[in-house]
Design an enzyme around this catalytic site. Structure first.
Site, PDB file in Angstrom:
ATOM      1  N   ARG A 184       0.985  -1.309   0.082  1.00 53.65           N
ATOM      2  CA  ARG A 184       0.020   0.027   0.225  1.00 53.65           C
ATOM      3  C   ARG A 184       0.741   1.193   0.169  1.00 53.65           C
ATOM      4  NH1 ARG A 184      -2.779  -3.174   3.833  1.00 53.65           N
ATOM      5  NH2 ARG A 184      -4.363  -4.390   2.780  1.00 53.65           N
ATOM      6  N   VAL A 185       2.051   0.957   0.486  1.00 48.59           N
ATOM      7  CA  VAL A 185       2.784   2.495   0.440  1.00 48.59           C
ATOM      8  C   VAL A 185       4.110   2.458  -0.287  1.00 48.59           C
ATOM      9  CG1 VAL A 185       1.771   3.475   2.788  1.00 48.59           C
ATOM     10  CG2 VAL A 185       3.922   1.893   2.821  1.00 48.59           C
TER      11      VAL A 185
END
Ligand code: ATP
Ligand code: MG
Length: 577
Positions: free
Chosen positions: A441-442
């Protein structure tokens, strides 16, 4: 208050004679009134005297006890005054042993390294207690009458009636640079027979996570050296990326390869083995040593044969060690292998402590157990030294069931997961990363420009291929266009196959991606893809060392470079025509 107390227990090695018993009864009647029963219990540890426990109060009439009281008394004097010797002379004359040894508890029950202690009203969560001759334990639950403790020394002799004392200290882990290259247990003691470790500080094993203002966004890549991960699910420094899959699907291998890939990158690695076989731990140490990775790594191990209590402690101890380095501005990679076994150890302790079981018999706070561990990973702001701690927790699933209690918990705490699939692993696709179910996600923000440009549509192309894969069975009836697409997809899948302990450096990954996505492999049989790519990378390295250096150092390449790489690869491809 004193009238309510009914039973007094007298502990000693030798049974008191009638005269002594009479004295005790007299004393009890004076102090507590007539309604007291006196019971004697044998305790082989209490020589030279007696201990009397009544309610929360303990009277220590042993020689040791009196010496200890004297020692404490002298200590308080020393703190108050500097002229110690004359003071001692004067005060020893006036000294008489106290009757009530303030807050000495008594062990009520012990089972599987979990002890229930009464009489310590001032115990607090996480406090270290000392049992009998010096066995240490840590407070886990506190109620008004009793507290539950986990013992650190699993072989120690702790009996019902053993005295327990406060230390006022919170459980901690010794830390220091000397830990690098060592294998230690959950208490920070060496288990690699390489001698004592010089420690610098002692850090609490439970520590609050860094605050929001002390953190910075994840913006630096942490390269695993595994193409399937770096290209599609990139990990950034400070990120928490879960590795999840059934047993024997290559979970640990991904973590080990990542550790090996940090060589020369100024990253400190900590590998926490929780409930692993001892053979795995020694194999791990040997593999890391062989690849020169042990110099910057610490292995913290609580193996399967050790008590649940130390298995429970191991990841926290490892995390404390990681924080020590992170706070000194270092980049740290920490692997928790694995948290399912950690949850099982915690379940065992909780059930022994009498906590109510919840879903799958885990106690309700098992979620918080892991979130407070993983929240401690962070990328600190430059004011705080700019260090980072990247976490790779590992979780084992049963028959690919990611919706079980522990997997869902940890998936929700982490910033993405690498899902390893059993069927892919057995079909020879290793590492067996499932493209559809994995996510990061990051980490995308942390990918280098070169990697971003080169990986382009890889994920999409692979997803398309997975959809079309079923048509493979009818391949003779397919039109040319579909056949080409299938062949391209197959080539990509083969490109992602990678041997263990052979992580790729950045320019190798980028060149491979440019070749594959530039359709240089259209005429090459899938089985030959790995060989072809290896040759293509070699050729580029030989012909254009400056392009490789630019990718490695600046993380970028130009359009012109791309053309050069593709033409070099095509010339290699001609050999396969
Ligand atoms: P466990 O559930 O026992 O912890 P695991 O999921 O951690 O297993 P590993 O121990 O990493 O899996 O690997 C399992 C087996 O697969 C090992 O024998 C390992 O050598 C093999 N293996 C792992 N990765 C690869 C790879 N990329 N190529 C070939 N073999 C591999
Ligand atoms: Mg494993």
């Amino acid at each position: 208050m004193k009238n309510e107390i009914k039973t007094a227990v007298l502990y000693s090695d030798i049974k008191p004679n009638d005269e002594q018993t009479e004295k005790f009864i007299k004393f009890l009647t004076e102090e507590y009134g007539t309604q007291v029963d006196l019971r004697w219990e044998k305790n082989t540890k209490i020589k030279n005297g007696f201990r009397l426990a009544i309610g929360g109060e303990v009277y220590d009439w042993t020689v040791d006890g009196r010496f200890r009281q004297l020692k404490n008394y002298i200590k308080t004097l020393a703190k108050e005054n500097t002229g110690l010797i004359p003071l001692l002379k004067e005060n020893i004359k006036n000294w008489a042993p106290e009757i009530v040894a303030n807050e000495v508890g008594t062990v009520l029950t012990v089972s599987d390294s979990v002890a229930v202690v009464s009489g310590l009203k001032n115990a607090f969560y996480g406090e270290i207690l000392v049992f009998g001759d010096g066995v240490k334990g840590m407070v886990q639950t506190v109620t008004e009458e009793k507290c539950g403790c986990i013992l650190f020394d699993t072989n120690a002799e702790v009996l019902a009636g053993t005295p327990v004392r406060h230390t006022g200290k919170i459980a901690g882990m010794p830390c220091g640079n000397a830990y690098l290259g060592r294998v230690v247990n959950a208490l920070g003691e060496p288990i690699d027979a390489k001698g004592k470790i010089e420690t610098e500080v002692y850090r609490p094993i439970e520590n609050p996570a860094p605050q929001i203002i002390d953190r910075e966004a994840v913006n630096k890549p942490l390269q695993t050296g595994i193409l399937a991960i770096d290209a599609i699910f990139p990990i950034g420094k400070g990120q928490r990326e879960l590795i999840i899959g059934d047993r024997q699907t290559g979970k640990s291998s991904i973590a080990i390869d990542t550790v090996i890939n940090q060589k020369g990158k100024d990253v400190i690695c900590i590998y926490a083995c929780i409930g692993q076989k001892t053979s795995f731990v020694s194999g791990l140490a040997a593999a890391l040593k062989k690849h020169g990775a042990m110099d910057y790594t610490v292995i913290v191990s609580a193996s399967a044969g050790e008590a649940a209590t130390v298995q429970y402690l191991a990841p926290y101890a490892a995390c404390a060690l990681g924080e020590y380095f992170m706070e000194r501005g270092k980049d740290v990679l920490i692997v928790y292998d694995d948290l399912s076994k950690h949850a099982v150890a915690y379940r065992e302790i909780s059930l022994l402590l009498g906590r109510a079981p919840g879903r799958e018999a885990y106690p309700g706070d098992v979620f918080y157990l892991h979130s407070r561990l993983l929240e401690r990973s962070a990328h600190l702001s430059s004011d705080k030294g700019g260090g980072s701690m990247t976490a790779l927790p590992i979780v084992e699933t049963l028959a690919g069931d990611v919706s079980a209690y522990i997997p869902t918990n940890i998936i929700s705490i982490t910033d993405g997961q690498i899902f390893l699939e059993n069927s892919l692993f057995h079909s020879g696709q290793r590492p067996a990363v499932n493209i559809g179910l994995s996510v990061s996600r990051v980490g995308g923000n942390a990918q280098t420009k070169a990697m971003k440009k080169a990986a382009k549509t890889l994920r999409l192309d692979l997803a398309q291929y997975r959809e079309m894969e079923i048509f493979m069975q009818f391949s003779s009836e397919l039109d040319e266009e579909t056949k080409n697409r299938l062949h391209y997809g197959q080539g990509l899948m083969h490109m992602l196959r990678q041997k263990q302990t052979s992580p790729y450096n950045q320019h190798t990954q980028v060149i491979m991606l440019i070749c594959a996505l530039g359709r240089c492999m259209q005429n090459i049989a899938a089985e030959k893809v790995s060989e072809f790519l290896k040759k293509a990378v070699k050729k580029v390295e030989r012909d254009y060392p400056e392009i490789c250096a630019n990718i490695d150092e600046n993380g970028d390449y130009s359009e012109d470079d791309e053309k050069k790489i593709i033409s070099a690869a095509n010339s290699v491809g001609e050999q396969y025509a």
